[in-house]
Structures are given as C-alpha cells and as structure tokens.
Write a protein that holds these residues in place. Structure first.
Motif, mmCIF file in Angstrom:
data_model
loop_
_atom_site.group_PDB
_atom_site.id
_atom_site.type_symbol
_atom_site.label_atom_id
_atom_site.label_comp_id
_atom_site.label_asym_id
_atom_site.label_seq_id
_atom_site.Cartn_x
_atom_site.Cartn_y
_atom_site.Cartn_z
ATOM 1 N N LEU A 32 -47.721 -1.560 -19.486
ATOM 2 C CA LEU A 32 -47.003 -0.338 -19.122
ATOM 3 C C LEU A 32 -46.367 -0.405 -17.746
ATOM 4 C CD1 LEU A 32 -49.405 2.394 -20.566
ATOM 5 C CD2 LEU A 32 -47.438 1.278 -21.642
ATOM 6 N N PRO B 156 -42.018 -0.788 -22.176
ATOM 7 C CA PRO B 156 -43.255 -1.567 -22.114
ATOM 8 C C PRO B 156 -43.128 -2.899 -22.857
ATOM 9 C CG PRO B 156 -43.698 0.714 -22.715
ATOM 10 C CD PRO B 156 -42.221 0.532 -22.785
ATOM 11 N N ARG C 256 -42.503 0.170 -17.762
ATOM 12 C CA ARG C 256 -41.901 1.393 -18.285
ATOM 13 C C ARG C 256 -40.511 1.629 -17.691
ATOM 14 N NH1 ARG C 256 -46.957 5.469 -17.601
ATOM 15 N NH2 ARG C 256 -47.374 4.066 -15.880
ATOM 16 N N PRO C 257 -39.555 2.209 -18.432
ATOM 17 C CA PRO C 257 -39.728 2.838 -19.748
ATOM 18 C C PRO C 257 -39.616 1.878 -20.923
ATOM 19 C CG PRO C 257 -37.495 3.158 -19.016
ATOM 20 C CD PRO C 257 -38.185 2.407 -17.919
#
Length: 206
Positions: free
Chosen positions: A14, A20, A17-18
């Motif tokens: 993560l 992943p 992000r955005p």
C-alpha cells in the motif's frame, strides 16, 4: 493480504497508493493451499496456514520465507501472532490449539479445549480465546506459558438480566491500544458483537 477461493495468497504493497502493487512471496516446495493468514501488530512477519496443517511465515521487509512449521493435526483454521512477532497461535480444524515460539522454531505447546479463535494481548503473555459450544462457548483468558484458563469475561445478558442463548463465540480481536476485547457470535438467526474491557466483566452488546 488476502486469500483467493483456490487458496492462493495475495499481498499488496500500500506504499504505492493510489496504485497498490501486488507482490509475490517466495514459496519453497509445493503448497497444499493456504487456508488462513495473519500479520503481527507491527506488520513485519506474515504467517499463513495450509490445508495439510503446515504453517509458513515470511519476513516481509526482506521478502524472505522462514523455515516451515511441519503439519500438526490437519487443516489450519485460525492463526494469531503476538505483537512482537515471536509467538504464534495455531487453531486446527478439530478446534485444538498450539502455541509456537517462532524465535526458536520449535516447542509447540498444546492447549486442548475446543477453541475457535484467539488473539494475543500486547505483551504476548496472555491470549484471549473463544471456545466452541461443546466446551461452553465462552470467551476466556489463557496464560501462554502455563496454559491456565481464567473465565474473566461475563456472558452477555438480556435487558431483563437473563443470559442470552448463544451458539458460542467464533471470532475475537483485541484493540490496538490493548484496552478492549471484542467477539462475535450468533443468537438465533442474528449475529451479535460483544465488547469487554480487557480486564473482563460485563460486555456491551451490539
């Protein structure tokens, strides 16, 4: 982390992000399919149970697989890891429990008693565990080292003070700050959640 319906393990990073990143973890030899998984509180080690009763673990920072725990008692249903990543709770399909010391990689301690789930308290010395209906269906405190069981969590009651008829608790978690314990159960056709102070006593019912 997630498991596919076919027992494949999926892990996303993560930090990206955005978007992943889906990461692959090394798996030595052939796996019989993963059945459950758990992180430690710091998110560094990831453990996963297999259909034949084996348990695998990875050090995520190094993307390194640690030595596999050999199968014990068949399919692994639930896993929990202490906050420091040292101790592992393994619950098998027949509701028996084992506690492993991952630092030494051996020394499984059996905890007989019809278990359905468990979660370590912050210091790793105690485990909050749930029992199946055959063994009372209660939420109890278990000392990791001795295996002693203390029934410190009261059963939920109705507004008129009667104990609720339940089929037994099947999920338990400990809050990140270590102050509360929550467990879910089924009453009739409805699922309810109960929250206790970590020291025990009467629950709040939702």
């Amino acid at each position: 982390a997630a498991l596919s319906t076919g027992g494949r393990q999926l892990l996303w990073d993560l930090d990206n992000r955005p978007h992943p990143e889906l990461r692959a973890l090394p798996v030595e030899g052939k796996s019989t399919g993963f059945t459950c998984q758990a992180f430690s509180r710091d998110g560094r080690p990831l453990v996963a149970g297999e259909g034949d009763g084996g348990v695998r673990s990875w050090e995520l920072a190094a993307r390194r697989e640690e030595p596999r725990i050999s199968p014990h008692r068949g399919k692994v249903d639930r896993l929990a890891v202490s906050s420091d990543g040292r101790y592992l709770l393994q619950i098998t399909h027949d509701h028996q429990a084992l506690v492993w010391d991952l630092k030494v990689g051996r020394g499984a301690k059996p905890l007989p008693g019809g278990w359905t789930s468990g979660a370590f308290l912050a210091d790793g010395s105690r485990i909050v565990m749930t029992r199946d209906a055959k063994h009372g269906g209660d939420v109890v405190m278990v000392d990791r080292a001795s295996g002693n069981v203390r029934p410190v969590f009261d059963r939920p009651v109705s507004k008129d003070g009667q104990r609720l008829s339940l089929v037994g608790f099947d999920r338990v978690v400990v809050s990140r700050d270590g102050r509360n314990v929550a467990a879910t159960t089924v009453r009739g056709q409805d699922e309810i959640a109960c929250v206790w102070d970590v020291g025990g006593g009467k629950p709040r019912v939702f």
